[in-house]
Design a protein around this motif. Structure first.
Motif, PDB file in Angstrom:
ATOM      1  N   HIS A  50      -2.189   0.311 -15.050  1.00  0.00           N
ATOM      2  CA  HIS A  50      -3.300   0.825 -14.249  1.00  0.00           C
ATOM      3  C   HIS A  50      -2.974   1.067 -12.776  1.00  0.00           C
ATOM      4  N   VAL A  51      -1.976   0.372 -12.239  1.00  0.00           N
ATOM      5  CA  VAL A  51      -1.733   0.450 -10.798  1.00  0.00           C
ATOM      6  C   VAL A  51      -0.507   1.295 -10.466  1.00  0.00           C
ATOM      7  N   LEU A  55       0.324   4.691  -7.649  1.00  0.00           N
ATOM      8  CA  LEU A  55       1.038   4.424  -6.400  1.00  0.00           C
ATOM      9  C   LEU A  55       2.073   5.487  -6.072  1.00  0.00           C
ATOM     10  N   THR A  66      -4.873   1.933   0.824  1.00  0.00           N
ATOM     11  CA  THR A  66      -4.412   1.613  -0.530  1.00  0.00           C
ATOM     12  C   THR A  66      -5.156   0.408  -1.067  1.00  0.00           C
ATOM     13  N   TRP A  67      -5.391  -0.604  -0.231  1.00  0.00           N
ATOM     14  CA  TRP A  67      -6.150  -1.781  -0.674  1.00  0.00           C
ATOM     15  C   TRP A  67      -7.552  -1.356  -1.124  1.00  0.00           C
ATOM     16  N   LEU A  70      -7.511   0.529  -4.474  1.00  0.00           N
ATOM     17  CA  LEU A  70      -7.325  -0.313  -5.650  1.00  0.00           C
ATOM     18  C   LEU A  70      -8.521  -1.225  -5.900  1.00  0.00           C
ATOM     19  N   TYR A  71      -9.234  -1.589  -4.837  1.00  0.00           N
ATOM     20  CA  TYR A  71     -10.397  -2.474  -4.999  1.00  0.00           C
ATOM     21  C   TYR A  71     -11.659  -1.670  -5.315  1.00  0.00           C
ATOM     22  N   ALA A  74     -11.735   0.495  -8.556  1.00  0.00           N
ATOM     23  CA  ALA A  74     -11.820  -0.164  -9.870  1.00  0.00           C
ATOM     24  C   ALA A  74     -13.260  -0.608 -10.096  1.00  0.00           C
ATOM     25  N   ARG A  77     -14.142  -4.753 -10.745  1.00  0.00           N
ATOM     26  CA  ARG A  77     -13.374  -5.290  -9.622  1.00  0.00           C
ATOM     27  C   ARG A  77     -13.448  -6.812  -9.562  1.00  0.00           C
ATOM     28  N   THR A  82      -7.086  -8.773 -11.477  1.00  0.00           N
ATOM     29  CA  THR A  82      -7.170  -7.621 -10.576  1.00  0.00           C
ATOM     30  C   THR A  82      -6.709  -7.976  -9.165  1.00  0.00           C
ATOM     31  N   ILE A  86      -3.605  -6.483  -6.913  1.00  0.00           N
ATOM     32  CA  ILE A  86      -3.805  -5.871  -5.593  1.00  0.00           C
ATOM     33  C   ILE A  86      -2.980  -6.601  -4.541  1.00  0.00           C
ATOM     34  N   VAL A  89       0.660  -5.444  -4.445  1.00  0.00           N
ATOM     35  CA  VAL A  89       0.838  -4.154  -3.779  1.00  0.00           C
ATOM     36  C   VAL A  89       0.710  -4.308  -2.269  1.00  0.00           C
TER      37      VAL A  89
END
Length: 402
Positions: A50-51, A55, A66-67, A70-71, A74, A77, A82, A86, A89
């Motif tokens: 998923h991640v 990227l 980016t944080w 991804l948060y 989703a 969350r 999860t 995060i 990354v």
């Protein structure tokens, strides 16, 4: 500076670790810890499926964006899987940012607030006599703070007590082993332990104890009050934190400081505890609370309410996480303590790092970035080995918190 490669490395140099490695199109690399004890492959799958696909091609300099991607991106969350993904990354991007700037990460976070990071070690043994010897060993090594755990008379096993004193690892079997617990025996025994430890080592040594979520609020209040004569730095995880108003009851009955939060994943998990000043130390950590970016938010909130940091640092957090934690610890104004469980020589070889221990302090080093890496060739020599944390039952067989 775009992300060109992203890969997940699962390795087991004496215990399982999951590490994310990012590579930019101009050759910079960054690493992030993605280890979730007993659930390592769940995070590895989340990252791989998923991640990582989203990227590739992203601007590695856009850490906050980016944080948030991804948060907020989703729908399902939060949660440990999860937020650990995060965190990996986010930490890897901070590593890259530091290397691009030619600076250690703590300099990008505002620079030093202290000369070194005070850490505590784990003195544990079955008997009180033996634990006194273990505390003395940590004092001889230069530690200024020690967590004390002993066996409980009448119980075959007790959390925190290990045959291997330096490299305690609770995930001990492919399927969960079962422990037996007695709260009355525990409450009667623990104050006698600290009476002897304090008498032996005097008032100058910081002493800590982990309850490991095993009590009710009124039981925790009784324990805290019985420990007040021995001036603990903190009583850790006295009760499960799902019912946070329970901490109000503990507060009404004891002045023993409270530390909690190693299983928290976000600022919302600890917002009430912090804002109502129901705890004294928040133990959230880089790898399980969304990375360096989110951990700083938690500690900034805590600073407003006289709550200090006390980040988790057990052996299931790899040297990548320890390095990241030290850069945060060094830069925040409300630092309290950092847990430091040493890794085995095999783990240290797989994760070469610049941080070092001296005179009770850890120092992150001055290398650009985090000052830690993963030797992927060596890591490949240690394949994943299934290992799960134990479960806990009362004497009558009832399931209880481990």
């Amino acid at each position: 500076m775009r992300i060109a490669e992203a890969r997940v490395v699962v390795t087991c140099p004496d215990r399982n670790f999951v590490t994310l490695k990012l590579v930019t199109d101009d050759g910079l690399t960054g690493v992030g810890d993605a280890t979730l004890n007993g659930r390592e492959l769940a995070v590895a799958a989340y990252l791989n499926e998923h991640v990582l696909p989203v990227l590739i091609g992203r601007d590695a300099a856009r850490i906050e964006d980016t944080w948030q991607f991804l948060y907020r991106g989703a729908y399902w969350r939060r949660g440990p899987v999860t937020m650990t993904a995060i965190a990996a990354v986010d930490t890897a991007l901070w590593d890259i940012k530091g290397k691009a700037a030619g600076l250690p990460v703590y300099q990008l976070l505002g620079g030093r607030c202290r000369d070194g990071v005070t850490v505590y070690g784990h003195a544990n043994a079955e008997t009180v006599d033996d634990v006194l010897a273990e505390v003395g060993r940590y004092v001889d090594m230069g530690y200024r703070a020690v967590r004390v755990q002993t066996g409980i008379p009448g119980l075959a096993s007790t959390y925190g007590v290990s045959g291997d004193k330096m490299f305690y690892e609770p995930a001990d079997a492919a399927l969960p082993s079962e422990n037996v617990w007695s709260t009355p025996a525990y409450l009667n025994h623990v104050p006698t332990v600290f009476e002897r430890v304090r008498a032996e080592f005097g008032p100058g040594l910081a002493l800590l104890h982990d309850v490991h979520h095993r009590l009710t609020p009124i039981e925790a209040a009784r324990l805290g009050r019985s420990l007040e004569p021995y001036a603990l730095t903190w009583m850790e995880d006295p009760v499960p934190a799902e019912l946070q108003e329970g901490f109000r009851l503990i507060r009404r009955h004891t002045t023993t400081p409270i530390a909690v939060g190693e299983v928290f994943n976000s600022i919302w998990d600890c917002q009430q505890l912090i804002s109502e000043q129901l705890i004294d130390y928040v133990r959230t950590t880089v790898v399980h609370a969304g990375g360096i970016s989110h951990l700083r938010r938690i500690f900034d909130l805590a600073a407003l309410y006289h709550v200090r940091s006390g980040s988790h640092g057990a052996t299931d957090l790899s040297p990548v996480c320890m390095a990241a934690a030290l850069h945060v610890d060094l830069s925040i104004p409300n630092f309290g303590l950092q847990e430091y469980m040493r890794h085995t020589p095999a783990t240290d070889a797989v994760f070469p790092h610049s941080y070092r221990f001296a005179d009770g302090y850890l120092h992150p080093g001055e290398e650009p970035g985090l000052g830690v890496d993963i030797d992927e060739d060596l890591a490949a020599q240690y394949p994943y080995r299934p290992a799960q944390l134990p479960v806990n039952r009362l004497v009558d067989g009832t399931m209880h918190n481990w």
